[in-house]
Design a protein around this motif. Sequence first.
Motif, PDB file in Angstrom:
ATOM      1  N   THR A 166      18.113   2.977  16.927  1.00 35.66           N
ATOM      2  CA  THR A 166      16.980   2.279  17.528  1.00 35.66           C
ATOM      3  C   THR A 166      15.661   2.576  16.828  1.00 35.66           C
ATOM      4  O   THR A 166      14.849   1.685  16.600  1.00 35.66           O
ATOM      5  N   ASN A 167      15.481   3.816  16.462  1.00 39.42           N
ATOM      6  CA  ASN A 167      14.195   4.236  15.887  1.00 39.42           C
ATOM      7  C   ASN A 167      13.919   3.641  14.505  1.00 39.42           C
ATOM      8  O   ASN A 167      12.796   3.687  14.028  1.00 39.42           O
ATOM      9  N   LYS A 168      14.935   3.041  13.908  1.00 40.89           N
ATOM     10  CA  LYS A 168      14.739   2.473  12.580  1.00 40.89           C
ATOM     11  C   LYS A 168      14.265   1.025  12.637  1.00 40.89           C
ATOM     12  O   LYS A 168      13.975   0.427  11.603  1.00 40.89           O
ATOM     13  N   PHE A 169      14.202   0.473  13.819  1.00 38.33           N
ATOM     14  CA  PHE A 169      13.806  -0.925  13.942  1.00 38.33           C
ATOM     15  C   PHE A 169      12.505  -1.044  14.730  1.00 38.33           C
ATOM     16  O   PHE A 169      12.072  -0.085  15.373  1.00 38.33           O
ATOM     17  N   THR A 170      11.916  -2.237  14.688  1.00 40.81           N
ATOM     18  CA  THR A 170      10.649  -2.421  15.391  1.00 40.81           C
ATOM     19  C   THR A 170      10.888  -2.513  16.894  1.00 40.81           C
ATOM     20  O   THR A 170      11.995  -2.796  17.351  1.00 40.81           O
ATOM     21  N   LYS A 171       9.822  -2.278  17.615  1.00 42.87           N
ATOM     22  CA  LYS A 171       9.873  -2.352  19.069  1.00 42.87           C
ATOM     23  C   LYS A 171      10.324  -3.742  19.507  1.00 42.87           C
ATOM     24  O   LYS A 171      11.114  -3.888  20.446  1.00 42.87           O
ATOM     25  N   GLU A 172       9.829  -4.756  18.822  1.00 43.01           N
ATOM     26  CA  GLU A 172      10.161  -6.138  19.174  1.00 43.01           C
ATOM     27  C   GLU A 172      11.644  -6.427  18.932  1.00 43.01           C
ATOM     28  O   GLU A 172      12.293  -7.090  19.740  1.00 43.01           O
ATOM     29  N   GLN A 173      12.125  -5.948  17.813  1.00 45.03           N
ATOM     30  CA  GLN A 173      13.543  -6.178  17.510  1.00 45.03           C
ATOM     31  C   GLN A 173      14.421  -5.483  18.531  1.00 45.03           C
ATOM     32  O   GLN A 173      15.405  -6.050  19.009  1.00 45.03           O
ATOM     33  N   ASN A 174      14.059  -4.277  18.887  1.00 51.50           N
ATOM     34  CA  ASN A 174      14.846  -3.555  19.884  1.00 51.50           C
ATOM     35  C   ASN A 174      14.781  -4.220  21.250  1.00 51.50           C
ATOM     36  O   ASN A 174      15.790  -4.298  21.957  1.00 51.50           O
ATOM     37  N   GLU A 175      13.613  -4.713  21.600  1.00 46.44           N
ATOM     38  CA  GLU A 175      13.450  -5.346  22.908  1.00 46.44           C
ATOM     39  C   GLU A 175      14.271  -6.631  23.006  1.00 46.44           C
ATOM     40  O   GLU A 175      14.966  -6.857  24.001  1.00 46.44           O
ATOM     41  N   LEU A 176      14.187  -7.432  21.971  1.00 44.01           N
ATOM     42  CA  LEU A 176      14.952  -8.680  21.975  1.00 44.01           C
ATOM     43  C   LEU A 176      16.456  -8.390  21.984  1.00 44.01           C
ATOM     44  O   LEU A 176      17.227  -9.038  22.704  1.00 44.01           O
ATOM     45  N   ALA A 177      16.855  -7.414  21.200  1.00 42.29           N
ATOM     46  CA  ALA A 177      18.273  -7.038  21.160  1.00 42.29           C
ATOM     47  C   ALA A 177      18.742  -6.536  22.521  1.00 42.29           C
ATOM     48  O   ALA A 177      19.850  -6.838  22.966  1.00 42.29           O
ATOM     49  N   ALA A 215      19.178  -9.533  24.747  1.00 41.12           N
ATOM     50  CA  ALA A 215      20.357 -10.299  24.336  1.00 41.12           C
ATOM     51  C   ALA A 215      21.632  -9.570  24.743  1.00 41.12           C
ATOM     52  O   ALA A 215      22.587 -10.183  25.218  1.00 41.12           O
ATOM     53  N   LYS A 216      21.600  -8.277  24.563  1.00 36.78           N
ATOM     54  CA  LYS A 216      22.776  -7.482  24.914  1.00 36.78           C
ATOM     55  C   LYS A 216      23.091  -7.590  26.405  1.00 36.78           C
ATOM     56  O   LYS A 216      24.251  -7.677  26.814  1.00 36.78           O
ATOM     57  N   ALA A 217      22.032  -7.594  27.208  1.00 33.31           N
ATOM     58  CA  ALA A 217      22.224  -7.706  28.656  1.00 33.31           C
ATOM     59  C   ALA A 217      22.846  -9.048  29.023  1.00 33.31           C
ATOM     60  O   ALA A 217      23.569  -9.158  30.016  1.00 33.31           O
ATOM     61  N   LEU A 218      22.575 -10.059  28.210  1.00 32.72           N
ATOM     62  CA  LEU A 218      23.149 -11.394  28.463  1.00 32.72           C
ATOM     63  C   LEU A 218      24.496 -11.559  27.760  1.00 32.72           C
ATOM     64  O   LEU A 218      25.111 -12.622  27.843  1.00 32.72           O
ATOM     65  N   LYS A 244      25.717 -11.705  22.773  1.00 38.04           N
ATOM     66  CA  LYS A 244      26.240 -10.418  22.335  1.00 38.04           C
ATOM     67  C   LYS A 244      26.018 -10.209  20.839  1.00 38.04           C
ATOM     68  O   LYS A 244      25.693  -9.105  20.398  1.00 38.04           O
ATOM     69  N   ALA A 245      26.193 -11.278  20.081  1.00 41.84           N
ATOM     70  CA  ALA A 245      25.989 -11.179  18.638  1.00 41.84           C
ATOM     71  C   ALA A 245      24.533 -10.852  18.310  1.00 41.84           C
ATOM     72  O   ALA A 245      24.244 -10.213  17.298  1.00 41.84           O
ATOM     73  N   LEU A 246      23.631 -11.276  19.176  1.00 41.40           N
ATOM     74  CA  LEU A 246      22.203 -10.985  18.972  1.00 41.40           C
ATOM     75  C   LEU A 246      21.806  -9.662  19.628  1.00 41.40           C
ATOM     76  O   LEU A 246      20.644  -9.277  19.573  1.00 41.40           O
ATOM     77  N   GLY A 247      22.746  -8.999  20.197  1.00 47.49           N
ATOM     78  CA  GLY A 247      22.457  -7.787  20.961  1.00 47.49           C
ATOM     79  C   GLY A 247      22.410  -6.502  20.177  1.00 47.49           C
ATOM     80  O   GLY A 247      22.804  -5.451  20.683  1.00 47.49           O
ATOM     81  N   HIS A 248      21.927  -6.584  18.971  1.00 51.13           N
ATOM     82  CA  HIS A 248      21.736  -5.370  18.165  1.00 51.13           C
ATOM     83  C   HIS A 248      20.540  -5.582  17.257  1.00 51.13           C
ATOM     84  O   HIS A 248      20.439  -6.622  16.605  1.00 51.13           O
TER      85      HIS A 248
END
Lengths: 109, 109
Positions: B6-17, B20-23, A21-25
Amino acid sequence: MGLTKTNKFTKEQNELARLAKALGHPARIAIIEHLTKAQSCICGDIVKELPLSQSTVSQHLKELKSVGLIKGTIEGPSVCYCINNEVWLVAKVQFEGLFASLKSAENCC
Amino acid sequence: MGLTKTNKFTKEQNELARLAKALGHPARIAIIEHLTKAQSCICGDIVKELPLSQSTVSQHLKELKSVGLIKGTIEGPSVCYCINNEVWLVAKVQFEGLFASLKSAENCC
DNA sequence: CTAATCTATCGTAATAATACGATTGTAAAA
DNA sequence: TTTTACAATCGTATTATTACGATAGATTAG
Protein backbone atom coordinates in the motif's frame (compact mmCIF):
# COMPACT_ATOMS: atom_id res chain seq x y z
CA MET A 1 -14.66 -22.88 2.17
CA GLY A 2 -13.21 -19.73 0.64
CA LEU A 3 -14.99 -20.25 -2.67
CA THR A 4 -17.34 -17.58 -3.98
CA LYS A 5 -20.78 -19.01 -4.76
CA THR A 6 -20.91 -17.58 -8.24
CA ASN A 7 -23.82 -19.73 -9.36
CA LYS A 8 -26.10 -18.21 -6.75
CA PHE A 9 -25.92 -14.74 -8.24
CA THR A 10 -26.98 -13.24 -11.54
CA LYS A 11 -24.68 -13.05 -14.52
CA GLU A 12 -24.72 -9.27 -14.27
CA GLN A 13 -23.80 -9.25 -10.61
CA ASN A 14 -20.94 -11.63 -11.21
CA GLU A 15 -19.69 -9.67 -14.18
CA LEU A 16 -19.68 -6.37 -12.33
CA ALA A 17 -18.03 -7.96 -9.33
CA ARG A 18 -15.39 -9.49 -11.55
CA LEU A 19 -14.58 -6.12 -13.07
CA ALA A 20 -14.51 -4.42 -9.69
CA LYS A 21 -12.29 -7.11 -8.28
CA ALA A 22 -9.81 -6.62 -11.11
CA LEU A 23 -9.65 -2.94 -10.18
CA GLY A 24 -9.29 -3.79 -6.52
CA HIS A 25 -5.55 -3.41 -6.25
CA PRO A 26 -3.55 -0.16 -6.36
CA ALA A 27 -1.03 -1.62 -8.79
CA ARG A 28 -3.77 -2.47 -11.24
CA ILE A 29 -5.30 0.98 -10.81
CA ALA A 30 -1.87 2.42 -11.53
CA ILE A 31 -1.56 0.28 -14.65
CA ILE A 32 -4.99 1.32 -15.90
CA GLU A 33 -4.26 4.98 -15.18
CA HIS A 34 -1.01 4.70 -17.07
CA LEU A 35 -2.66 3.08 -20.05
CA THR A 36 -5.50 5.60 -20.17
CA LYS A 37 -3.19 8.59 -19.98
CA ALA A 38 0.05 7.68 -21.67
CA GLN A 39 0.58 6.85 -25.26
CA SER A 40 3.29 4.34 -24.54
CA CYS A 41 2.15 0.99 -23.33
CA ILE A 42 5.20 -1.21 -23.53
CA CYS A 43 5.21 -3.75 -20.76
CA GLY A 44 8.75 -2.86 -19.73
CA ASP A 45 7.75 0.76 -19.16
CA ILE A 46 4.97 -0.31 -16.85
CA VAL A 47 7.36 -2.49 -14.90
CA LYS A 48 9.74 0.46 -14.55
CA GLU A 49 6.95 2.70 -13.27
CA LEU A 50 5.63 0.32 -10.67
CA PRO A 51 7.34 -0.38 -7.35
CA LEU A 52 7.02 -4.11 -7.87
CA SER A 53 9.07 -6.83 -9.42
CA GLN A 54 8.75 -7.80 -13.07
CA SER A 55 7.05 -11.07 -12.27
CA THR A 56 4.52 -9.44 -9.99
CA VAL A 57 3.65 -6.80 -12.58
CA SER A 58 3.26 -9.53 -15.16
CA GLN A 59 0.80 -11.25 -12.84
CA HIS A 60 -1.26 -8.07 -12.45
CA LEU A 61 -1.28 -7.56 -16.21
CA LYS A 62 -2.51 -11.11 -16.63
CA GLU A 63 -5.42 -10.47 -14.28
CA LEU A 64 -6.46 -7.32 -16.08
CA LYS A 65 -6.20 -9.20 -19.35
CA SER A 66 -8.25 -12.11 -18.04
CA VAL A 67 -11.24 -9.86 -17.34
CA GLY A 68 -10.72 -8.23 -20.71
CA LEU A 69 -9.98 -4.71 -19.52
CA ILE A 70 -6.66 -4.67 -21.34
CA LYS A 71 -5.12 -6.52 -24.21
CA GLY A 72 -1.54 -7.15 -25.18
CA THR A 73 0.00 -7.59 -28.58
CA ILE A 74 3.50 -8.73 -29.27
CA GLU A 75 5.57 -5.95 -30.75
CA GLY A 76 8.94 -7.19 -31.73
CA PRO A 77 10.82 -8.30 -28.67
CA SER A 78 8.43 -6.64 -26.24
CA VAL A 79 4.68 -6.55 -25.61
CA CYS A 80 2.40 -3.59 -26.12
CA TYR A 81 -0.46 -3.34 -23.66
CA CYS A 82 -3.48 -1.15 -23.99
CA ILE A 83 -7.05 -0.67 -22.86
CA ASN A 84 -9.56 -2.93 -24.55
CA ASN A 85 -12.11 -0.37 -25.66
CA GLU A 86 -15.05 -2.72 -25.99
CA VAL A 87 -14.80 -4.16 -22.49
CA TRP A 88 -13.83 -0.80 -21.11
CA LEU A 89 -17.08 0.65 -22.40
CA VAL A 90 -19.08 -2.22 -20.93
CA ALA A 91 -17.40 -1.67 -17.56
CA LYS A 92 -18.07 2.06 -17.76
CA VAL A 93 -21.76 1.48 -18.48
CA GLN A 94 -22.12 -1.09 -15.73
CA PHE A 95 -20.48 1.07 -13.09
CA GLU A 96 -22.45 4.10 -14.20
CA GLY A 97 -25.60 2.04 -13.93
CA LEU A 98 -24.75 1.03 -10.41
CA PHE A 99 -24.02 4.58 -9.33
CA ALA A 100 -27.01 6.02 -11.14
CA SER A 101 -29.46 3.67 -9.46
CA LEU A 102 -29.27 5.42 -6.13
CA LYS A 103 -32.37 7.38 -5.43
CA SER A 104 -30.72 10.51 -4.20
CA ALA A 105 -33.72 11.17 -2.01
CA GLU A 106 -33.49 11.04 1.74
CA ASN A 107 -32.03 7.90 3.21
CA CYS A 108 -33.92 5.94 5.79
CA CYS A 109 -31.16 6.17 8.38
CA MET B 1 4.30 -12.46 0.95
CA GLY B 2 0.65 -11.88 0.12
CA LEU B 3 0.62 -8.37 1.49
CA THR B 4 -0.31 -5.47 -0.76
CA LYS B 5 2.39 -2.80 -0.77
CA THR B 6 0.00 0.00 0.00
CA ASN B 7 2.72 2.46 0.93
CA LYS B 8 4.20 2.32 -2.55
CA PHE B 9 1.14 3.77 -4.20
CA THR B 10 -0.66 7.10 -3.99
CA LYS B 11 -3.46 7.74 -1.57
CA GLU B 12 -5.87 8.10 -4.48
CA GLN B 13 -4.86 4.82 -6.04
CA ASN B 14 -5.24 3.02 -2.75
CA GLU B 15 -8.60 4.62 -2.07
CA LEU B 16 -10.02 3.73 -5.45
CA ALA B 17 -8.65 0.20 -5.18
CA ARG B 18 -10.19 -0.14 -1.75
CA LEU B 19 -13.60 0.89 -3.06
CA ALA B 20 -13.31 -1.39 -6.07
CA LYS B 21 -12.25 -4.27 -3.90
CA ALA B 22 -15.29 -3.79 -1.69
CA LEU B 23 -17.46 -4.07 -4.81
CA GLY B 24 -15.52 -7.10 -5.98
CA HIS B 25 -17.94 -9.75 -4.79
CA PRO B 26 -21.36 -10.56 -6.23
CA ALA B 27 -22.96 -10.69 -2.80
CA ARG B 28 -21.79 -7.18 -2.07
CA ILE B 29 -22.99 -5.99 -5.47
CA ALA B 30 -26.35 -7.56 -4.66
CA ILE B 31 -26.45 -5.80 -1.31
CA ILE B 32 -25.61 -2.45 -2.88
CA GLU B 33 -28.19 -2.95 -5.61
CA HIS B 34 -30.80 -3.80 -3.02
CA LEU B 35 -29.99 -0.73 -0.96
CA THR B 36 -30.01 1.59 -3.96
CA LYS B 37 -33.33 0.33 -5.26
CA ALA B 38 -35.42 -0.72 -2.30
CA GLN B 39 -36.67 1.46 0.46
CA SER B 40 -36.35 -1.27 3.04
CA CYS B 41 -32.91 -1.87 4.40
CA ILE B 42 -33.36 -4.08 7.41
CA CYS B 43 -30.48 -6.45 7.81
CA GLY B 44 -32.78 -9.45 8.11
CA ASP B 45 -34.34 -8.70 4.74
CA ILE B 46 -30.94 -8.66 3.10
CA VAL B 47 -30.09 -11.98 4.69
CA LYS B 48 -33.34 -13.44 3.38
CA GLU B 49 -32.62 -12.21 -0.14
CA LEU B 50 -29.10 -13.53 -0.36
CA PRO B 51 -28.23 -17.19 -0.87
CA LEU B 52 -25.76 -17.09 1.97
CA SER B 53 -25.84 -17.71 5.69
CA GLN B 54 -26.54 -14.98 8.19
CA SER B 55 -22.96 -14.87 9.41
CA THR B 56 -21.57 -14.60 5.91
CA VAL B 57 -23.93 -11.77 5.00
CA SER B 58 -22.97 -10.00 8.20
CA GLN B 59 -19.35 -10.28 7.17
CA HIS B 60 -20.06 -8.74 3.76
CA LEU B 61 -22.03 -5.93 5.37
CA LYS B 62 -19.08 -5.29 7.65
CA GLU B 63 -16.75 -4.95 4.70
CA LEU B 64 -19.01 -2.51 2.91
CA LYS B 65 -19.30 -0.57 6.13
CA SER B 66 -15.55 -0.54 6.69
CA VAL B 67 -14.95 1.27 3.38
CA GLY B 68 -17.82 3.59 4.20
CA LEU B 69 -20.12 2.71 1.31
CA ILE B 70 -22.93 1.81 3.68
CA LYS B 71 -23.86 2.62 7.22
CA GLY B 72 -26.01 0.84 9.73
CA THR B 73 -28.11 2.21 12.53
CA ILE B 74 -29.76 0.21 15.24
CA GLU B 75 -33.50 0.26 14.91
CA GLY B 76 -35.12 -1.49 17.78
CA PRO B 77 -34.16 -5.11 17.74
CA SER B 78 -32.86 -5.02 14.19
CA VAL B 79 -30.37 -2.95 12.20
CA CYS B 80 -31.19 -0.63 9.34
CA TYR B 81 -28.58 -0.47 6.61
CA CYS B 82 -28.37 2.11 3.89
CA ILE B 83 -26.05 3.73 1.41
CA ASN B 84 -23.73 6.34 2.87
CA ASN B 85 -24.38 9.20 0.50
CA GLU B 86 -21.16 11.08 1.14
CA VAL B 87 -18.84 8.17 0.44
CA TRP B 88 -21.08 6.98 -2.35
CA LEU B 89 -20.62 10.30 -4.11
CA VAL B 90 -16.87 10.16 -3.65
CA ALA B 91 -16.80 6.67 -5.12
CA LYS B 92 -18.97 7.77 -8.02
CA VAL B 93 -16.66 10.66 -8.80
CA GLN B 94 -13.54 8.55 -8.55
CA PHE B 95 -14.85 5.83 -10.83
CA GLU B 96 -16.15 8.39 -13.29
CA GLY B 97 -12.73 10.00 -13.28
CA LEU B 98 -11.08 6.72 -14.05
CA PHE B 99 -13.42 5.93 -16.90
CA ALA B 100 -13.36 9.46 -18.28
CA SER B 101 -9.60 9.54 -18.51
CA LEU B 102 -9.44 7.22 -21.47
CA LYS B 103 -8.57 9.06 -24.61
CA SER B 104 -11.15 7.47 -26.82
CA ALA B 105 -8.84 7.98 -29.76
CA GLU B 106 -7.25 5.13 -31.55
CA ASN B 107 -5.37 2.68 -29.42
CA CYS B 108 -1.82 1.75 -30.19
CA CYS B 109 -2.56 -1.95 -30.54
C1' DC C 1 24.41 -19.76 -34.47
C1' DT C 2 25.05 -17.26 -30.12
C1' DA C 3 24.26 -13.78 -27.00
C1' DA C 4 21.30 -10.41 -25.20
C1' DT C 5 16.77 -8.69 -24.07
C1' DC C 6 12.12 -8.90 -22.82
C1' DT C 7 8.17 -11.16 -20.80
C1' DA C 8 5.60 -15.17 -19.09
C1' DT C 9 5.45 -18.91 -16.08
C1' DC C 10 6.82 -21.89 -12.15
C1' DG C 11 7.60 -22.67 -7.45
C1' DT C 12 6.91 -21.08 -3.07
C1' DA C 13 5.89 -18.42 1.18
C1' DA C 14 2.93 -15.37 3.55
C1' DT C 15 -1.39 -13.29 4.03
C1' DA C 16 -6.30 -12.35 2.80
C1' DA C 17 -10.93 -13.76 1.56
C1' DT C 18 -15.02 -16.74 1.65
C1' DA C 19 -18.18 -19.46 4.00
C1' DC C 20 -20.49 -21.78 7.73
C1' DG C 21 -21.93 -23.34 12.40
C1' DA C 22 -21.85 -22.07 17.01
C1' DT C 23 -21.83 -18.67 20.30
C1' DT C 24 -22.42 -14.14 22.23
C1' DG C 25 -24.60 -9.78 22.90
C1' DT C 26 -28.85 -6.67 22.60
C1' DA C 27 -33.29 -5.32 22.71
C1' DA C 28 -38.16 -6.08 22.69
C1' DA C 29 -42.02 -9.15 24.31
C1' DA C 30 -44.30 -12.18 27.30
C1' DT D 1 -37.44 -11.92 34.87
C1' DT D 2 -37.44 -14.97 31.19
C1' DT D 3 -37.96 -15.90 26.68
C1' DT D 4 -37.62 -14.66 21.87
C1' DA D 5 -35.68 -12.55 17.90
C1' DC D 6 -32.03 -10.27 15.50
C1' DA D 7 -27.38 -9.43 14.34
C1' DA D 8 -22.37 -9.47 15.37
C1' DT D 9 -18.44 -12.09 16.45
C1' DC D 10 -15.57 -16.32 17.11
C1' DG D 11 -13.45 -20.36 15.50
C1' DT D 12 -12.17 -22.84 11.66
C1' DA D 13 -11.55 -25.00 7.04
C1' DT D 14 -10.79 -24.07 2.35
C1' DT D 15 -9.35 -21.40 -1.35
C1' DA D 16 -7.51 -17.07 -3.40
C1' DT D 17 -4.25 -13.27 -3.57
C1' DT D 18 0.14 -11.03 -3.38
C1' DA D 19 4.88 -11.06 -3.97
C1' DC D 20 9.45 -12.52 -5.29
C1' DG D 21 13.33 -15.16 -7.27
C1' DA D 22 14.43 -18.39 -10.62
C1' DT D 23 13.62 -20.34 -14.84
C1' DA D 24 11.81 -20.84 -19.44
C1' DG D 25 10.38 -19.06 -23.97
C1' DA D 26 10.58 -16.01 -27.70
C1' DT D 27 12.64 -12.46 -30.51
C1' DT D 28 16.15 -9.35 -32.02
C1' DA D 29 21.14 -8.21 -32.40
C1' DG D 30 25.68 -9.40 -33.32
